[in-house]
Scaffold this motif. Sequence first.
Motif, short mmCIF file in Angstrom:
data_model
loop_
_atom_site.label_atom_id
_atom_site.label_comp_id
_atom_site.label_asym_id
_atom_site.label_seq_id
_atom_site.Cartn_x
_atom_site.Cartn_y
_atom_site.Cartn_z
N TRP A 189 0.82 -1.20 0.00
CA TRP A 189 0.00 0.00 0.00
C TRP A 189 0.86 1.26 0.00
O TRP A 189 0.57 2.23 -0.70
CB TRP A 189 -0.97 0.02 1.18
CG TRP A 189 -1.80 1.26 1.16
CD1 TRP A 189 -1.72 2.32 2.01
CD2 TRP A 189 -2.79 1.61 0.19
NE1 TRP A 189 -2.60 3.29 1.64
CE2 TRP A 189 -3.28 2.88 0.52
CE3 TRP A 189 -3.31 0.96 -0.92
CZ2 TRP A 189 -4.26 3.52 -0.22
CZ3 TRP A 189 -4.28 1.60 -1.66
CH2 TRP A 189 -4.75 2.86 -1.31
N ARG A 240 -8.85 8.39 -1.85
CA ARG A 240 -7.83 7.56 -1.20
C ARG A 240 -8.50 6.50 -0.32
O ARG A 240 -8.10 5.34 -0.34
CB ARG A 240 -6.90 8.42 -0.36
CG ARG A 240 -5.81 7.64 0.34
CD ARG A 240 -4.98 8.55 1.25
NE ARG A 240 -3.99 7.80 1.95
CZ ARG A 240 -4.22 7.11 3.07
NH1 ARG A 240 -5.42 7.09 3.60
NH2 ARG A 240 -3.25 6.44 3.67
N GLU A 241 -9.49 6.90 0.44
CA GLU A 241 -10.19 5.95 1.31
C GLU A 241 -10.89 4.87 0.49
O GLU A 241 -10.88 3.70 0.86
CB GLU A 241 -11.22 6.68 2.19
CG GLU A 241 -10.61 7.58 3.25
CD GLU A 241 -9.77 6.82 4.27
OE1 GLU A 241 -10.20 5.73 4.71
OE2 GLU A 241 -8.69 7.32 4.63
N ALA A 242 -11.48 5.24 -0.64
CA ALA A 242 -12.15 4.26 -1.50
C ALA A 242 -11.14 3.28 -2.08
O ALA A 242 -11.38 2.07 -2.10
CB ALA A 242 -12.90 4.97 -2.62
N LYS A 243 -9.98 3.80 -2.52
CA LYS A 243 -8.94 2.92 -3.06
C LYS A 243 -8.39 1.99 -1.98
O LYS A 243 -8.14 0.81 -2.23
CB LYS A 243 -7.80 3.75 -3.66
CG LYS A 243 -8.14 4.42 -4.96
CD LYS A 243 -6.95 5.24 -5.45
CE LYS A 243 -7.27 6.03 -6.66
NZ LYS A 243 -7.54 5.28 -7.85
N MET A 244 -8.23 2.50 -0.77
CA MET A 244 -7.74 1.69 0.33
C MET A 244 -8.74 0.58 0.68
O MET A 244 -8.35 -0.56 0.93
CB MET A 244 -7.45 2.53 1.58
CG MET A 244 -6.73 1.75 2.65
SD MET A 244 -6.43 2.60 4.21
CE MET A 244 -6.03 4.24 3.74
N LYS A 245 -10.02 0.91 0.66
CA LYS A 245 -11.05 -0.09 0.95
C LYS A 245 -11.01 -1.22 -0.08
O LYS A 245 -11.08 -2.40 0.28
CB LYS A 245 -12.43 0.56 0.98
CG LYS A 245 -13.52 -0.40 1.34
CD LYS A 245 -14.87 0.28 1.42
CE LYS A 245 -15.92 -0.76 1.77
NZ LYS A 245 -17.25 -0.24 1.73
N ILE A 246 -10.88 -0.88 -1.35
CA ILE A 246 -10.78 -1.88 -2.41
C ILE A 246 -9.54 -2.76 -2.20
O ILE A 246 -9.59 -3.98 -2.33
CB ILE A 246 -10.77 -1.21 -3.80
CG1 ILE A 246 -12.13 -0.59 -4.08
CG2 ILE A 246 -10.36 -2.19 -4.89
CD1 ILE A 246 -12.15 0.35 -5.26
N ILE A 299 -7.92 -3.38 0.65
CA ILE A 299 -8.11 -4.23 1.83
C ILE A 299 -9.06 -5.38 1.50
O ILE A 299 -8.82 -6.53 1.90
CB ILE A 299 -8.60 -3.39 3.02
CG1 ILE A 299 -7.46 -2.49 3.50
CG2 ILE A 299 -9.09 -4.29 4.16
CD1 ILE A 299 -7.87 -1.44 4.52
N GLU A 300 -10.12 -5.09 0.78
CA GLU A 300 -11.06 -6.15 0.39
C GLU A 300 -10.36 -7.20 -0.47
O GLU A 300 -10.60 -8.40 -0.31
CB GLU A 300 -12.26 -5.55 -0.34
CG GLU A 300 -13.20 -4.83 0.59
CD GLU A 300 -14.35 -4.14 -0.15
OE1 GLU A 300 -14.45 -4.28 -1.38
OE2 GLU A 300 -15.14 -3.47 0.53
N ARG A 301 -9.47 -6.75 -1.35
CA ARG A 301 -8.75 -7.68 -2.21
C ARG A 301 -7.78 -8.54 -1.38
O ARG A 301 -7.66 -9.74 -1.60
CB ARG A 301 -7.98 -6.90 -3.28
CG ARG A 301 -7.54 -7.73 -4.44
CD ARG A 301 -6.99 -6.88 -5.58
NE ARG A 301 -5.77 -6.20 -5.22
CZ ARG A 301 -5.58 -4.88 -5.34
NH1 ARG A 301 -6.53 -4.10 -5.80
NH2 ARG A 301 -4.44 -4.34 -4.99
#
Length: 84
Positions: free
Chosen positions: A46, A65-71, A73-75
Amino acid sequence: MMTEPAFKPDGTPKDIYGPDGKPKFFDDPGMDRFVAVIMNMAQEMWVQEERLMTLEGREPDSADREAKMKIFIERIFAPLREGA
């Protein structure tokens, strides 16, 4: 000598900690260490992703940034969720 973990959230079940004071999630201690290695590698990935975004001049705003980080983490956790 038993050491207490550096951070122990309130309400944590007492049986989650091993005799060394570290949290244990699997019956095999090697599996806990393996997961820790994978999580350290994910953290480094990351950091590299953020650096790359900055170098390419596409530094996202906070919400992006938060949306990209969530994706991300989900991956990372997808294989664990598949078995649930």
